[in-house]
Scaffold this motif. Structure first.
Motif, PDB file in Angstrom:
ATOM      1  N   PRO A 161       0.823  -1.225   0.000  1.00  0.00           N
ATOM      2  CA  PRO A 161       0.000   0.000   0.000  1.00  0.00           C
ATOM      3  C   PRO A 161       0.851   1.267   0.000  1.00  0.00           C
ATOM      4  CG  PRO A 161      -0.895  -1.598   1.536  1.00  0.00           C
ATOM      5  CD  PRO A 161       0.423  -2.139   1.083  1.00  0.00           C
ATOM      6  N   THR A 201      -1.078   4.426  -1.490  1.00  0.00           N
ATOM      7  CA  THR A 201      -2.467   4.368  -1.023  1.00  0.00           C
ATOM      8  C   THR A 201      -2.586   5.287   0.183  1.00  0.00           C
ATOM      9  OG1 THR A 201      -2.576   2.058  -1.766  1.00  0.00           O
ATOM     10  CG2 THR A 201      -4.334   2.821  -0.319  1.00  0.00           C
ATOM     11  N   ASP A 258      -8.439   5.476  -1.840  1.00  0.00           N
ATOM     12  CA  ASP A 258      -7.435   4.978  -2.785  1.00  0.00           C
ATOM     13  C   ASP A 258      -7.272   3.460  -2.739  1.00  0.00           C
ATOM     14  OD1 ASP A 258      -6.843   7.602  -3.492  1.00  0.00           O
ATOM     15  OD2 ASP A 258      -5.213   7.771  -2.035  1.00  0.00           O
TER      16      ASP A 258
END
Length: 489
Positions: A297, A302, A307
């Motif tokens: 991530p 992210t 997201d």
């Protein structure tokens, strides 16, 4: 001939020098001279506790208390032994006695706070840990434990002040940095959370790859599992993006995971031959860049909950196996087929919070039109109350790996589970699942929402207060009845 005093002095010297065998022999020789020597009984109990022998330790300490029932240090050590053995109520009783006799014992106050925390009395845990902090300001473990309790109470400013103070005092304190990161993540502050999350244990010392870093042509990007099965299933969602990015650089991707997951992960939506999946070993395979799965991530930026990539399903069951399970489970009754998992890995550090007693789900037994299937593994699988043993069907002997579980899930209408790997599997497959969460959830489930951006087909049922599993069971039964009404209507 050695006197009792001589033996005790020699035993204590050996004990303090770390020679437990000699200390134990000398304590026992002292007791042979004076069976009611409270000091020898106490220190022999302490020695046993230090060696992880909670049963013998408790027995020696209990003998010491029969001789000197008003010895606060012995009560405190007995409380510590009971706490280590998982007897939270017994620990609290002993520690309360110790603190009544001698109120200014910081270690006893800390342990009582931990016992109350384990017993879901978070307000009492806070009070005792504050007392420990006042008695011993700045003590690292007291402050960390206080922060963890405040975080579980969702009192985030106070919790983060504790963690930040520890991180400022010692920049290498990984637990403090991790605790602060998890506090940010559970509140949805992913940008701050992922950075601190990198403080967790690292298998490979080199910094993890990020998607803005080029890969050498012909090189290898190693993606590797680092924690549990569920973590792997959750974060392999990023693997197709990593494969596509590597291909643009002329590089290849190797995914290293537990052998039980290999067959399942071969269903990831990537071009044939673009991903090599290998079993995790003691030594990672050769690589030019690497990234733990739970760092993906951060690697793909992210930064917000919005997201989070949720391309469900991103895993699939073998069609033939799935069809076979569907046929096997269909008894022609038309009843709703519901799988259950009520306990996780007993070795997990937070298992006492995320697992529940099966009795909390008793309301499900009174819902007509449902067949209940156990997908449980481990010791809880066979420890069934009679009422449940008569109702649960258990197909797990026919399941060899997670690909097999995926096929089984295809034959069920719903999975009801605590926070374990089957939940992540159902979510990754796009199968309906209801997740039962403690009041202080794992960071990935965030706060106060009944859905999850990780898995669109998963619904969350949360405790409204610590330990309140029966209310969760009642809520699940209500929603199950509604599902049946919609199905019939």
């Amino acid at each position: 001939m050695a006197t009792l005093s001589d033996l005790l002095n020699a035993a204590v010297t050996a004990h303090m020098a770390g020679d437990g065998d000699r200390a134990g022999r000398l304590y026992r020789r002292a007791l042979a001279l004076a069976p009611d020597a409270a000091t020898a009984l106490h220190l022999l109990g302490t020695l046993a506790a230090q060696g992880g022998q909670s049963g013998p330790a408790a027995a020696w300490l209990a003998r010491a208390l029969r001789v000197e029932p008003a010895a606060p240090a012995v009560w405190a050590h007995l409380g510590g032994v009971r706490l280590a053995a998982g007897d939270d109520a017994g620990a609290a009783a002993a520690l309360l006695r110790a603190l009544a006799l001698e109120p200014d014992q910081p270690d006893a106050a800390v342990n009582l706070g931990l016992a109350c925390h384990a017993g879901h009395d978070l307000e009492a845990a806070t009070r005792w840990l504050w007392r420990a902090h006042r008695l011993r300001p700045g003590h690292r473990d007291s402050l960390l434990d206080l922060g963890l309790v405040l975080r579980d109470r969702q009192m985030f400013p106070g919790a983060e002040a504790c963690f930040a103070a520890l991180a400022a005092a010692d920049g290498t304190d990984r637990e403090a940095h991790m605790a602060l990161a998890l506090s940010r993540l559970v509140q949805g502050d992913l940008a701050a959370g992922w950075t601190g999350f990198e403080q967790r244990w690292k298998r490979i010392p080199a910094p993890p790859w990020t998607a803005d870093q080029p890969l050498p042509a012909g090189g290898t990007l190693l993606l590797h599992a680092e924690q549990g099965f569920g973590d792997t299933i959750q974060f392999v969602r990023y693997v197709p993006d990593a494969v596509a990015l590597a291909a643009r650089h002329g590089a290849r991707v190797v995914l290293e995971v537990h052998p039980h997951l290999i067959r399942l992960l071969r269903t990831l939506p990537v071009p044939a031959g673009a991903l090599a999946i290998v079993p995790r070993g003691d030594t990672p395979p050769p690589f030019d860049a690497h990234c733990p799965l739970m760092s993906l991530p951060r690697a793909f930026a992210t930064r917000r909950v919005a997201d989070i990539p949720a391309p469900v399903p991103y895993l699939s069951a073998d069609p033939a196996e799935a069809a076979a399970w569907t046929a096997r489970l269909d008894d022609g009754s038309g009843r709703l087929r519901v799988g259950l998992v009520w306990a996780g890995n007993p070795g997990h550090r937070n298992d006492r919070n995320r697992s529940l007693p099966l009795g909390a789900l008793d309301p499900l037994l009174d819902v007509a039109g449902v067949r209940l299937f156990s997908l449980q593994t481990g010791p809880a699988r066979t420890a069934l109350p009679p009422r449940w043993a008569a109702r649960l069907e258990d197909p797990m002997d026919a399941v060899a790996d997670f690909a097999g579980t995926a096929a089984l899930l295809a034959g069920l209408d719903l999975l009801v589970t605590v926070d374990t790997a089957p939940l992540h599997l159902a979510g990754a497959l796009g199968r309906p699942a209801w997740l039962l969460l403690p009041h202080a959830p794992d960071w990935r489930w965030f706060l106060g929402r009944a859905d999850t951006p990780w898995y669109p087909t998963v619904r969350l049922f949360r405790q409204d207060r610590a330990g309140a599993w029966p209310r969760v069971g009642q809520a699940v039964a209500r929603y199950l009845r509604r599902a049946l009404e919609r199905r019939g209507g």
